[in-house]
Write an enzyme that holds these catalytic residues in place. Sequence first.
Site, PDB file in Angstrom:
ATOM      1  N   ASN A 149     -23.406  -0.887  47.797  1.00 11.33           N
ATOM      2  CA  ASN A 149     -23.640  -1.917  49.222  1.00 11.33           C
ATOM      3  C   ASN A 149     -22.763  -1.628  49.894  1.00 11.33           C
ATOM      4  O   ASN A 149     -23.077  -1.128  51.339  1.00 11.33           O
ATOM      5  CB  ASN A 149     -22.835  -2.821  48.546  1.00 11.33           C
ATOM      6  N   GLY A 225     -18.062  -1.982  41.590  1.00  9.77           N
ATOM      7  CA  GLY A 225     -19.449  -2.552  40.633  1.00  9.77           C
ATOM      8  C   GLY A 225     -19.184  -4.294  40.219  1.00  9.77           C
ATOM      9  O   GLY A 225     -18.375  -4.991  40.290  1.00  9.77           O
ATOM     10  N   SER A 226     -19.889  -4.218  38.924  1.00 11.00           N
ATOM     11  CA  SER A 226     -19.791  -6.084  38.898  1.00 11.00           C
ATOM     12  C   SER A 226     -19.223  -6.130  37.912  1.00 11.00           C
ATOM     13  O   SER A 226     -19.135  -5.593  36.904  1.00 11.00           O
ATOM     14  CB  SER A 226     -21.628  -5.895  38.067  1.00 11.00           C
ATOM     15  N   GLU A 247     -12.968  -1.637  39.921  1.00 14.60           N
ATOM     16  CA  GLU A 247     -13.214  -2.662  41.191  1.00 14.60           C
ATOM     17  C   GLU A 247     -14.319  -3.577  41.043  1.00 14.60           C
ATOM     18  O   GLU A 247     -15.781  -2.910  41.432  1.00 14.60           O
ATOM     19  CB  GLU A 247     -12.783  -1.741  42.544  1.00 14.60           C
ATOM     20  N   CYS A 281     -17.983  -6.447  49.022  1.00 11.05           N
ATOM     21  CA  CYS A 281     -18.062  -7.723  47.781  1.00 11.05           C
ATOM     22  C   CYS A 281     -16.387  -8.271  49.031  1.00 11.05           C
ATOM     23  O   CYS A 281     -16.117  -8.939  47.853  1.00 11.05           O
ATOM     24  CB  CYS A 281     -16.980  -6.202  46.940  1.00 11.05           C
ATOM     25  N   GLU A 460      -6.725   1.118  44.276  1.00  8.53           N
ATOM     26  CA  GLU A 460      -7.113   2.319  45.190  1.00  8.53           C
ATOM     27  C   GLU A 460      -6.097   1.920  46.194  1.00  8.53           C
ATOM     28  O   GLU A 460      -6.074   0.581  46.769  1.00  8.53           O
ATOM     29  CB  GLU A 460      -8.535   1.511  45.228  1.00  8.53           C
TER      30      GLU A 460
HETATM   31  P1  NAD Z   1     -23.204  -2.652  39.353  1.00  6.90           P
HETATM   32  O1  NAD Z   1     -22.380  -2.929  38.170  1.00  6.90           O
HETATM   33  O2  NAD Z   1     -24.853  -2.550  37.995  1.00  6.90           O
HETATM   34  O3  NAD Z   1     -23.326  -0.936  38.836  1.00  6.90           O
HETATM   35  C1  NAD Z   1     -22.352  -0.241  39.888  1.00  6.90           C
HETATM   36  C2  NAD Z   1     -22.848   1.222  39.264  1.00  6.90           C
HETATM   37  O4  NAD Z   1     -22.551   1.267  38.036  1.00  6.90           O
HETATM   38  C3  NAD Z   1     -23.661   1.889  39.366  1.00  6.90           C
HETATM   39  O5  NAD Z   1     -23.912   3.567  39.804  1.00  6.90           O
HETATM   40  C4  NAD Z   1     -24.298   1.486  37.662  1.00  6.90           C
HETATM   41  O6  NAD Z   1     -25.133   2.607  37.325  1.00  6.90           O
HETATM   42  C5  NAD Z   1     -23.419   1.728  37.188  1.00  6.90           C
HETATM   43  N1  NAD Z   1     -23.768   1.320  35.782  1.00  6.90           N
HETATM   44  C6  NAD Z   1     -23.920   0.010  35.693  1.00  6.90           C
HETATM   45  N2  NAD Z   1     -23.845  -0.188  34.234  1.00  6.90           N
HETATM   46  C7  NAD Z   1     -23.078   0.745  33.650  1.00  6.90           C
HETATM   47  C8  NAD Z   1     -22.219   0.729  32.023  1.00  6.90           C
HETATM   48  N3  NAD Z   1     -23.218   0.154  31.134  1.00  6.90           N
HETATM   49  N4  NAD Z   1     -21.569   1.716  32.178  1.00  6.90           N
HETATM   50  C9  NAD Z   1     -21.442   2.773  33.333  1.00  6.90           C
HETATM   51  N5  NAD Z   1     -22.017   2.561  34.637  1.00  6.90           N
HETATM   52  C10 NAD Z   1     -22.484   1.947  34.659  1.00  6.90           C
HETATM   53  O7  NAD Z   1     -23.346  -3.271  40.894  1.00  6.90           O
HETATM   54  P2  NAD Z   1     -23.976  -2.974  41.543  1.00  6.90           P
HETATM   55  O8  NAD Z   1     -24.940  -4.221  41.411  1.00  6.90           O
HETATM   56  O9  NAD Z   1     -24.544  -1.372  41.893  1.00  6.90           O
HETATM   57  O10 NAD Z   1     -22.977  -3.635  43.187  1.00  6.90           O
HETATM   58  C11 NAD Z   1     -22.595  -4.812  43.582  1.00  6.90           C
HETATM   59  C12 NAD Z   1     -21.508  -5.081  41.782  1.00  6.90           C
HETATM   60  O11 NAD Z   1     -20.403  -4.476  42.954  1.00  6.90           O
HETATM   61  C13 NAD Z   1     -20.769  -6.468  42.898  1.00  6.90           C
HETATM   62  O12 NAD Z   1     -20.505  -7.449  41.877  1.00  6.90           O
HETATM   63  C14 NAD Z   1     -19.749  -6.351  43.875  1.00  6.90           C
HETATM   64  O13 NAD Z   1     -19.082  -7.251  44.170  1.00  6.90           O
HETATM   65  C15 NAD Z   1     -19.376  -5.541  43.442  1.00  6.90           C
HETATM   66  N6  NAD Z   1     -18.426  -4.398  43.917  1.00  6.90           N
HETATM   67  C16 NAD Z   1     -16.993  -4.553  44.242  1.00  6.90           C
HETATM   68  C17 NAD Z   1     -16.249  -4.077  45.461  1.00  6.90           C
HETATM   69  C18 NAD Z   1     -14.320  -3.700  45.044  1.00  6.90           C
HETATM   70  O14 NAD Z   1     -14.091  -3.374  45.363  1.00  6.90           O
HETATM   71  N7  NAD Z   1     -13.918  -4.693  44.241  1.00  6.90           N
HETATM   72  C19 NAD Z   1     -16.658  -2.903  46.450  1.00  6.90           C
HETATM   73  C20 NAD Z   1     -18.077  -3.267  46.131  1.00  6.90           C
HETATM   74  C21 NAD Z   1     -19.598  -3.765  45.394  1.00  6.90           C
END
Ligand code: NAD
Length: 479
Positions: A149, A225-226, A247, A281, A460
């Site tokens: 994002n 990420g998620s 995060e 997020c 962070e």
């Molecule tokens: P995602 O979890 O699908 O992917 C994030 C990253 O993790 C990618 O680089 C992906 O390739 C990697 N990944 C996925 N599965 C993995 C695994 N099993 N092992 C290791 N790496 C893995 O998330 P997304 O769809 O790219 O991003 C959106 C999500 O990120 C939303 O839920 C959003 O709320 C969250 N987000 C959180 C913050 C925060 O600061 N809390 C900031 C931005 C986005």
Amino acid sequence: MVILQNFINGQFVAPAGGQYLDNYNPATGQVYGKIPDSGPEDVEAAVAAATAAFPAWAAMPLEQRHDILRGISDGILAKLDHLAEAESLDSGKTISTARSVDIPRAALNFKFFATALLHFASESHQMPGALSYTLRQPLGVVGGISPWNLPLYLFTWKIAPALAAGNCVVGKPSEVTPYTAYLLGEICNAAGLPPGVLNIVHGLGPCAGEAIVRHPQIKAVSFTGSTRAGAEIARIAAPMFKKLSLELGGKNPNLIFADCDYEQMLQTTVASSFNNQGQICLCGSRIYVERSIYDRFKKDFVECVQAMRVGDPADPGSRLGAVVSKLHFDKVLSYIDLAREEGGTILCGGTALSLPGPLAGGWYIAPTVVEGLPIGCRSNQEEIFGPVVTIQPFDTDDEALALANGVPYGLSSTLWTNNLRRTQRFAAELQAGIVWVNCWLLRDLRTPFGGVKQSGVGREGGWEAMRFFMETKNVTLAG
Ligand code: NAD
């Protein structure tokens, strides 16, 4: 075709298996490039390079380390236009957003932590006859995994403190938006970052990402990420006792009281709902409004939302661009259908948009406002992460708090009021890592950043990030 390569030991290299993934332009829905589909072999090469580079990087005089990180910051700014265009091409966000938010912030991350390393200090504790002091030492090789994002912004938010603290890094940007991370490699080389200090491996989460998490020499993983992927990473890393910063997702509330500064609240709430197509997020996706101003707010808000132009990300007149991928486009539209099924009324938006000409295949969604959904329904409980918000009136402070806290997430919340007593109560009782009062997305990089509940663990920002990337040792001297 833009063909990306991994960045290992200061060089751009093809993935060991020779496999590539398609890279899409969300504005058109067309493939415009290829990215390495890396696996454990590539991660192994990156860890080997990082391990070899670590002793010299950790021992480098602080001023020199500062100069290199500062040089990376300057290098990012020098390529502002190119990076902003690349970020937009990859993610569908408007070039103006990438130019004014994403890329300047990526440069600032390096500048901020370049300075932090010069000022970082540890503690000492005296007792009669003895002195204890805290040694904080870099961990060695660490991993950084980031989402799509805010691609370069969040990738550098991990890399910069990790490098500043004296570690070497194996980083993996999202496979959905890898382009600017790839360009960062060139900038690092130009700034004089020694080979192997930063390595960037591209590929899928369950393959390249998981190989980083599983690697025994990677001592810590900073992940954004998620919640689903965060749980998987925690499951793998916990038995290896790695340091983890997670995060994760959010479902953030906006609480709007009648005594707020109305115009400021209205404009900021439009932004906090729909900036970056709602794919931040920290966006507020549940809007709760004190009943006495609910009808006025609803009318004004919907009018403002309908006036926002969804269009070509390259057009400075576009307020919203495309959402990031076909998968995400389908997901967001399925949640809009779900909101209807759950009894919600769509006040505006609610559909995909078809733009003319070459943009016809792009993934555009009209900003959507839904009314009339109870807190317990899936639309109000699950993260949609797109241009969709729900609105609802409330009558009392207690009810507003219960609504705000009534979800499994706890990343941020926004409070609009001029009542000091209420502000203090809500600041203490809101279940969130971040509380904004009469503002949104106002960030001082020295402050702790992170979530509670299913929004993650760890913080962070500022010293929190520096300390995360270090091992703490207590030394006691007697006599
Ligand atoms: P995602 O979890 O699908 O992917 C994030 C990253 O993790 C990618 O680089 C992906 O390739 C990697 N990944 C996925 N599965 C993995 C695994 N099993 N092992 C290791 N790496 C893995 O998330 P997304 O769809 O790219 O991003 C959106 C999500 O990120 C939303 O839920 C959003 O709320 C969250 N987000 C959180 C913050 C925060 O600061 N809390 C900031 C931005 C986005």
